[in-house]
Write an enzyme that holds these catalytic residues in place. Sequence first.
Site, PDB file in Angstrom:
ATOM      1  N   ASP A   1     -13.095  -2.184  -6.983  1.00 23.46           N
ATOM      2  CA  ASP A   1     -13.525  -1.197  -7.970  1.00 23.46           C
ATOM      3  C   ASP A   1     -12.860  -1.345  -9.331  1.00 23.46           C
ATOM      4  O   ASP A   1     -13.337  -0.783 -10.313  1.00 23.46           O
ATOM      5  CB  ASP A   1     -13.272   0.219  -7.447  1.00 23.46           C
ATOM      6  CG  ASP A   1     -14.262   0.643  -6.381  1.00 23.46           C
ATOM      7  OD1 ASP A   1     -15.166  -0.149  -6.063  1.00 23.46           O
ATOM      8  OD2 ASP A   1     -14.129   1.771  -5.858  1.00 23.46           O
TER       9      ASP A   1
ATOM     10  N   HIS B   1     -42.975  -3.553  16.577  1.00 26.03           N
ATOM     11  CA  HIS B   1     -43.717  -2.292  16.523  1.00 26.03           C
ATOM     12  C   HIS B   1     -43.298  -1.406  17.697  1.00 26.03           C
ATOM     13  O   HIS B   1     -43.140  -1.894  18.810  1.00 26.03           O
ATOM     14  CB  HIS B   1     -45.223  -2.581  16.614  1.00 26.03           C
ATOM     15  CG  HIS B   1     -46.075  -1.360  16.676  1.00 26.03           C
ATOM     16  ND1 HIS B   1     -46.342  -0.597  15.567  1.00 26.03           N
ATOM     17  CD2 HIS B   1     -46.706  -0.760  17.711  1.00 26.03           C
ATOM     18  CE1 HIS B   1     -47.120   0.419  15.912  1.00 26.03           C
ATOM     19  NE2 HIS B   1     -47.358   0.338  17.223  1.00 26.03           N
TER      20      HIS B   1
ATOM     21  N   VAL C   1     -25.059   8.670  -6.589  1.00 27.53           N
ATOM     22  CA  VAL C   1     -24.898   8.512  -5.133  1.00 27.53           C
ATOM     23  C   VAL C   1     -24.075   9.637  -4.524  1.00 27.53           C
ATOM     24  O   VAL C   1     -24.507  10.308  -3.573  1.00 27.53           O
ATOM     25  CB  VAL C   1     -24.263   7.146  -4.814  1.00 27.53           C
ATOM     26  CG1 VAL C   1     -23.946   7.043  -3.330  1.00 27.53           C
ATOM     27  CG2 VAL C   1     -25.183   6.017  -5.243  1.00 27.53           C
ATOM     28  N   ILE C   2     -22.873   9.873  -5.041  1.00 29.05           N
ATOM     29  CA  ILE C   2     -21.983  10.880  -4.456  1.00 29.05           C
ATOM     30  C   ILE C   2     -22.620  12.263  -4.540  1.00 29.05           C
ATOM     31  O   ILE C   2     -22.611  13.042  -3.586  1.00 29.05           O
ATOM     32  CB  ILE C   2     -20.610  10.864  -5.159  1.00 29.05           C
ATOM     33  CG1 ILE C   2     -19.913   9.513  -4.949  1.00 29.05           C
ATOM     34  CG2 ILE C   2     -19.724  11.991  -4.644  1.00 29.05           C
ATOM     35  CD1 ILE C   2     -18.667   9.322  -5.803  1.00 29.05           C
TER      36      ILE C   2
ATOM     37  N   GLU D   1       0.843  -1.208   0.000  1.00 27.75           N
ATOM     38  CA  GLU D   1       0.000   0.000   0.000  1.00 27.75           C
ATOM     39  C   GLU D   1       0.872   1.251   0.000  1.00 27.75           C
ATOM     40  O   GLU D   1       1.765   1.389   0.839  1.00 27.75           O
ATOM     41  CB  GLU D   1      -0.919   0.007   1.234  1.00 27.75           C
ATOM     42  CG  GLU D   1      -1.759   1.256   1.394  1.00 27.75           C
ATOM     43  CD  GLU D   1      -2.606   1.593   0.181  1.00 27.75           C
ATOM     44  OE1 GLU D   1      -2.488   2.724  -0.312  1.00 27.75           O
ATOM     45  OE2 GLU D   1      -3.382   0.718  -0.268  1.00 27.75           O
TER      46      GLU D   1
ATOM     47  N   GLY E   1     -26.015  13.481 -10.494  1.00 30.47           N
ATOM     48  CA  GLY E   1     -27.085  13.192  -9.549  1.00 30.47           C
ATOM     49  C   GLY E   1     -27.112  11.748  -9.104  1.00 30.47           C
ATOM     50  O   GLY E   1     -28.163  11.221  -8.740  1.00 30.47           O
TER      51      GLY E   1
END
Length: 469
Positions: free
Chosen positions: A313, A446, A189-190, A47, A187
């Site tokens: 991703d 409930h 999600v982000i 990383e 328009g």
Amino acid sequence: MTDATDTTDSADSTDSVYDMVVLGAGSGGYAAALRGAQLGLSVALVEADKVGGTCLHRGCVPTKAILHSAETAQAVREAGALGVRAAYKGVDMDAVQAYKNGIITRMYKGLEGLVSSRGIDLVHGWGRLVAPDAVEVNGRRYTGRNIVLASGSVSKTIGQEISGPVMTSEEALELDHVPSSAIVLGGGVIGVEFASAWAAMGSSVTIIEGLPRLVPAEDEAISKQLERAFRKRKIAFRTNTMFESVERTDTGVRVRTADGGTYDAEVLLIAVGRGPATAGLGYEEVGVSMDRGFVLTDELGRTSVDGVWAVGDIVPGVQLAHRGFAQGIVVAETIAGLDPRPVDDVLVPKVTFCEPEIASVGLSEARAAEVHGAENVVTSEFNVAGNAKSQILGTQGFVKLVALKDGTIVGFHAIGARMGEQVGEGQLIVSWEATADDVASLLHAHPTQNETIGEAAMALAGKPLHNHG
């Protein structure tokens, strides 16, 4: 287990052969590393930045922290309606940033501790695939019987220079003040999450979306309800509107659209999605099959090169942290000789944390009609106006179930306060191929938002009780 070692400067690093070398320590990469180590594999985790990746440091977690601050600001402003005397005095962004960063730091330290406790060799540096069995970091090679590519994604910028008032979500998360006005390009999600947060903090927001509706990946009924809610909140939006250009002005930005429109604001947030972070990492040179920057894999994460895997991703499909996390586990278990169930994108739950929240899993009504034929699809909706907890929370929305005529529920869609917390049952319903009768016979406590699922199932089963209309 020995403690994790930063082997960047280790003299014998070229002599080590790992069962698994993971390139990228985001949700997919660290999940693969942790699960692999748990199963007895020797693992190196590479990383360049920090363990946790985009989700923890620049995405999911910080965004939701800011959204919670924004929701609290809105709650204070509306407290009088609940009989609570409260005075809204504005937003202290320095304090918001401290709150957000405190959460990230605690999560990051916990994750580092996990990696350390599993005996994973953590390699700090920019890694590059140089052979089917080797990753090079800082001039040193790390050889693996298996290589897992998990390099994540980056914000798309559509060719714009990101500086000053023109920003992506990463810069927006670090703002030291609430912009007085903002144009949100996108328009999805982000876009709707930032629009929701900024509007709650007092900003004047306009969303520009090229497609016909907001959150276009959701069921059309969800989009219509969100648009109604945003109009009520005075969040402006322009759909079917294509971005043309942006210029910087003395007061911020001026955006021009293809229909001749102009929009002025303090900032422009470019929120048109994320692309795969694969450029310059050596994937194609080693022979990995790619498509527009994405790595192509089979359902278990195998690439076209034997022993090279990919997760998250960079693999075509829904770009969600929990999907990458699950894929990382599947790859590690497959490498270890187990027989895990592949991740099915249709069954990946999705939550958009705007106000009102959106939650979905499975097929939309339109997609179900495409797959199964419109004549074989039935739906039911339960309007939360008939739900006591929704009335207490002052929310509007509904739960919609999409089913086949034989009763199998293939889609769950919800919008309203705290609906993200209901997607777990939605996932079970769809993944386990429950019928309307199966769900209608279950007891839902409930008064809770969870009851709305039972009510929608009762309507689908032909015995609605609290439905209006």
